[in-house]
Design a protein around this motif. Structure first.
Motif, short mmCIF file in Angstrom:
data_model
loop_
_atom_site.label_atom_id
_atom_site.label_comp_id
_atom_site.label_asym_id
_atom_site.label_seq_id
_atom_site.Cartn_x
_atom_site.Cartn_y
_atom_site.Cartn_z
N THR A 366 0.87 -1.21 0.06
CA THR A 366 0.17 -0.13 0.00
C THR A 366 0.66 1.20 -0.05
OG1 THR A 366 -1.83 -1.03 1.12
CG2 THR A 366 -1.80 1.22 1.34
N GLU A 367 1.90 1.09 0.77
CA GLU A 367 2.58 2.35 1.25
C GLU A 367 3.39 2.85 -0.41
OE1 GLU A 367 5.25 1.69 4.22
OE2 GLU A 367 4.14 2.80 5.63
N HIS A 368 3.62 1.50 -1.08
CA HIS A 368 4.33 1.68 -2.23
C HIS A 368 3.44 2.27 -3.35
CE1 HIS A 368 7.00 0.62 -5.91
NE2 HIS A 368 6.21 0.25 -6.34
N ASP A 369 2.27 2.06 -3.22
CA ASP A 369 1.25 2.51 -4.22
C ASP A 369 1.39 4.27 -3.86
OD1 ASP A 369 0.65 0.06 -5.44
OD2 ASP A 369 -1.04 -0.20 -4.12
N LEU A 411 -6.68 -0.57 -5.56
CA LEU A 411 -5.50 -1.13 -5.54
C LEU A 411 -5.10 -1.63 -4.05
CD1 LEU A 411 -2.76 1.30 -7.23
CD2 LEU A 411 -3.52 -0.84 -8.02
N ILE A 412 -5.71 -0.73 -3.11
CA ILE A 412 -5.50 -1.38 -1.81
C ILE A 412 -6.58 -2.32 -1.55
CG2 ILE A 412 -6.01 -0.77 0.63
CD1 ILE A 412 -4.96 2.34 -0.49
N VAL A 413 -7.75 -2.29 -2.13
CA VAL A 413 -8.59 -3.38 -1.69
C VAL A 413 -8.30 -4.89 -2.49
CG1 VAL A 413 -11.08 -4.14 -1.77
CG2 VAL A 413 -10.68 -1.83 -1.35
N ARG A 414 -8.02 -4.57 -3.63
CA ARG A 414 -7.63 -5.60 -4.43
C ARG A 414 -6.44 -6.55 -3.77
NH1 ARG A 414 -10.28 -3.90 -9.25
NH2 ARG A 414 -12.38 -4.73 -8.61
N ARG A 415 -5.47 -5.45 -3.37
CA ARG A 415 -4.25 -6.53 -2.71
C ARG A 415 -4.90 -7.33 -1.41
NH1 ARG A 415 -1.50 -2.52 -1.98
NH2 ARG A 415 -0.11 -2.76 -3.94
N ALA A 416 -5.79 -6.32 -0.45
CA ALA A 416 -6.06 -7.09 0.64
C ALA A 416 -6.91 -8.32 0.23
CB ALA A 416 -6.87 -6.10 1.51
N LEU A 417 -7.60 -8.27 -0.65
CA LEU A 417 -8.55 -9.68 -1.05
C LEU A 417 -7.60 -10.57 -1.48
CD1 LEU A 417 -11.66 -7.77 -2.92
CD2 LEU A 417 -11.28 -8.67 -0.41
N ALA A 418 -6.43 -10.38 -2.39
CA ALA A 418 -5.82 -11.38 -2.77
C ALA A 418 -4.88 -11.97 -1.68
CB ALA A 418 -4.66 -10.61 -3.63
N LEU A 419 -4.80 -11.25 -0.58
CA LEU A 419 -4.06 -12.01 0.64
C LEU A 419 -5.00 -12.51 1.56
CD1 LEU A 419 -1.72 -8.63 1.36
CD2 LEU A 419 -0.98 -11.08 0.48
N GLY A 420 -6.30 -12.67 1.51
CA GLY A 420 -7.24 -13.47 2.10
C GLY A 420 -7.93 -12.56 3.00
N GLY A 421 -7.86 -11.27 2.76
CA GLY A 421 -8.77 -10.14 3.85
C GLY A 421 -10.11 -9.94 3.26
N THR A 422 -10.40 -8.84 3.75
CA THR A 422 -11.75 -8.31 3.21
C THR A 422 -11.77 -6.83 3.06
OG1 THR A 422 -13.87 -7.77 4.31
CG2 THR A 422 -12.17 -7.69 5.99
N CYS A 423 -12.56 -6.33 2.35
CA CYS A 423 -12.57 -4.89 1.75
C CYS A 423 -13.13 -3.97 2.97
CB CYS A 423 -13.64 -4.66 0.61
SG CYS A 423 -15.32 -4.85 1.04
N THR A 424 -13.68 -4.27 3.85
CA THR A 424 -13.92 -3.72 5.28
C THR A 424 -13.85 -4.44 6.28
OG1 THR A 424 -15.71 -2.39 5.97
CG2 THR A 424 -16.41 -4.02 4.58
#
Lengths: 475, 475
Positions: A366-369, A411-424
């Motif tokens: 995220t920081e990179h983005d 970008l932030i949400v897509r990455r989180a979802l790809a890592l097994g997370g949730t959008c909120t």
């Protein structure tokens, strides 16, 4: 203001005269169609273009809410519950007009039962109001979103906050509800017992349903004993990764830490300015420890060692209650402090939550983005839960900044979802996260949500247009 | 056996040949229509008359469960998921025949993630199997019903056990599921993140749904760090009220006790005999403390003082791991120990849970009812949660004893409901508690459950006849 993600404005007729008359008889002067009142109820803390309801009613009891829903069902008019308007994702915008039910006057604390560690409140009671009432009981209610939100709204969004790492979110802290259904019927959910296996978990179904399945008019919540001892500290780290790794190890060791918050250098700067603190403008962790005096001492020693192992610079202790209060008040006001980094701006807030093992990777990406973006983007996070927020600060007059913010958000949400997370993790879906629901859950799971929505609100009158599309996407 | 509460036997045809052929192709030798296999799958640990399924399939993967549900939907044949058959309320009886899906061969532990404190398992994994696999990770899975139940079954009944007072029940410890829907579609619920506000809480909807909304084929559960120090003790009290009041005070002070179990004098006698213990045959509390060495020491001192204040006789320490294990193994085997109080008997088990402030009153009233009954009725309880069980021991050859047991059961449940409690704290509704659902929830809340059931299983093929009547009572 012209938020690119705002829904198209919808043409509609005003309320039917018969409905307006009936509401007038029911509410008298507590019904308003004044522009200013409707405007106040047509927006929240999000950057979305306001959508005004056609009328606002100020309910004072469940029976009025019930009659309002019965009438709106009869006339097929939308209903949107309103607490204090502090939601962040466009939850309370009246996309299709209709009636906003303001519940802020239903603010009675109906009972406090210290023996059972529970309280029953009306939905307009705010978290600070409840804790004020609890002050002399030796108990407290831990869930603390930044705003002084209403308990009804906190139920509706499945809110959490800084204490969730130890005390859980609204999911764990609501024992039962009173809910008005779309047709005006009133049901209880749950009992006053701590656990039950008697049927479907309706409490957990309505918690987080964002006003789309019913209107909450009472909540029985769990209270917790005020800790005998409390200690707080901040600690700076040379990098975000060091800070987050210290948190991960703390959690994995099972240290019962009450709060552990990440604040990045830019967010620290905003807190220093807004709350007159003097913290080093570097990645920081804010800690709070609850327990017996010796238990707190032990936690502190363990965490201090972990922080040192991860290059933490010396702890700044906030030992006196007023210093603790200053630190945590500053943290709670972070949203407003961050807004002041860019005068006149609004914030587009992200709210991803990932498994804690992926948190450092997620924030680093995220920081990179963010690094290549022209927008200021401070980061704060309930990192013990794997949850963090980026406040993307945009000039409301510049559509291109909204576009940039949404690009970053995706970008932030897509990455989180790809890592097994949730959008909120805690803010809810509202309008802003609808576009990610398919990716997070899949169309088949969304179909289950749609089936439940249709079963409980067949005419789609309860907060319509929120949370997910009622139509299955076929592509 | 002729349990008065058993449902009338239902006339039905055998499975359609087309379905049987299709299942045969799918499962080969893992399909059985043998009487003995069907009999094993037509009963649980309850005293209900068995109801046999028409066929049993032994699934080995989600795709087979999916295809089975698709086929049964096509032929409109009931499906009953089966774990290890340890349920206590008639959950798995095939009231309308159909296909029992035995999930015990889906017993792979799919992943253990120590960093995230989670594990993903197939539904046939048992709690002991999971803890065995976790032994070297420093983590454990706390939920411990008496039986070595399957995790799928524990999800389905929203099980808990002795540790729930500290670690919560399955409600708090399931992060996500894989579920096969009535039409064979497979959905995920939840993510690997610790919290989320993204849509309806489908995980909590399926947890506790007793196979009536879908078949669980994977569960991601939360793990907890093994405590650094553990200490256990038993303590006898002159009366139940003294013991329970000591528990209430312990909870209200916020002592993070890991286990606190009540065992009445008769149940103590059964444990002494069955497990060769030598406990005083008086009301006892069994305690377990988890934490750091000094934290445990502090808890012990606090609780010892509370016990002394309530006339507790001196603690019997179980300090060595083997002594602790002996004490808790005895407690876990209490159900079987109690059965041996009356050779050849079966147990009708109650499972009420009340707000902890009403617990002493609830048990005292219960003891009063039991005192005039000719049946032996030992009591054990997870009293930290307000939950206790009466094992009413009946001679299967004597219908009048079943009648007497049901009379007692009704008195016990009605009292608990009147005190703000629930008819079932952890065993689930199954067949046995259906009659109390209206009184506990009201017809309108049951209508919401019915609407959800109808939305997800319109043909009523998933474990039909369980949990609640599909028809609203009009009287």
């Amino acid at each position: 203001m012209n938020h690119p993600a705002a829904p198209a404005s919808i043409m509609r007729a005003a309320l039917p005269a018969g409905l307006l008359d009936a509401l007038q008889r029911l509410y008298g002067e507590r019904l308003s169609v004044a522009e200013a009142v409707r405007a106040h109820h047509g927006r929240d803390e999000s950057a979305f273009v306001p959508h005004l309801p056609d009328a606002v009613v100020f309910a004072e009891q469940t029976s009025e809410v019930s009659e309002t829903l019965r009438l709106c069902n009869q006339y097929q008019i939308p209903v949107i519950p309103f607490g204090v308007g502090s939601s962040l994702e466009g939850h309370i915008l009246a996309l299709h007009g209709g009636v906003s039910i303001d519940l802020s006057r239903m603010n009675r604390i109906l009972s406090i039962d210290p023996e059972d560690l529970i309280a029953t409140v009306e939905p307009g009671v705010t978290r600070k109001q409840l804790n004020e009432a609890l002050r002399d009981t030796g108990l407290f209610f831990p869930i603390d979103p930044g705003a002084d939100a209403s308990l009804g709204g906190m139920c509706a969004t499945r809110a959490s906050g800084t204490n969730a790492v130890r005390y859980g979110s609204m999911r764990e802290n609501v024992l039962g509800l009173k809910v008005v259904l779309a047709d005006g019927r009133v049901i209880p959910t749950g009992t006053r017992a701590r656990k039950s296996s008697a049927g479907y978990d309706l409490t957990r179904l309505f918690v987080g349903s964002e006003g789309t399945l019913g209107v909450i008019t009472e909540a029985t919540v769990r209270l917790h004993p005020q800790p005998e001892a409390v200690s707080a500290a901040s600690c700076s780290f040379p990098s975000m990764v060091d800070a987050v790794k210290a948190v991960i190890q703390t959690i994995q060791l099972g240290v019962p830490i009450a709060r552990v918050e990440f604040v990045d250098a830019l967010a620290v700067r905003s807190l220093n300015r807004h709350s007159h603190l003097n913290l080093k403008e570097a990645p920081q962790l804010f800690f709070e420890f609850h327990g017996t005096p010796s238990g707190v001492e032990e936690q502190v020693q363990t965490v201090a060692q972990i922080a040192a192992d991860h290059h933490g610079e010396s702890f700044e202790w906030a030992s006196r209650p007023e210093d603790r209060s200053r630190l945590w008040t500053a943290r709670h006001n972070a949203y407003f402090a961050m807004l002041q980094l860019k005068p006149g701006c609004r914030a587009i807030t992200t709210d991803v939550c990932v498994p804690i093992s992926r948190l450092a990777e997620c924030i680093a990406g995220t920081e990179h983005d963010l690094a290549s973006s022209p927008l200021p983007c401070p980061i704060v996070g309930h990192v013990g839960d794997g949850n963090f927020h980026v406040a993307i600060l945009v000039d409301p007059a510049k559509p291109e900044e909204y576009e940039e913010a949404e690009r970053l958000n995706h970008l932030i949400v897509r990455r989180a979802l790809a890592l097994g997370g949730t959008c909120t993790g805690e803010h809810g879906v509202g309008l802003h996260k609808i576009g990610f629901m398919r990716e997070e859950h899949g169309e088949d799971a969304l179909d289950v949500m749609r089936a439940i929505k249709h079963a409980l609100d067949p005419a789609n009158l309860l907060n319509p247009g929120k949370m997910f599309s009622l139509q299955r996407e076929t592509s």
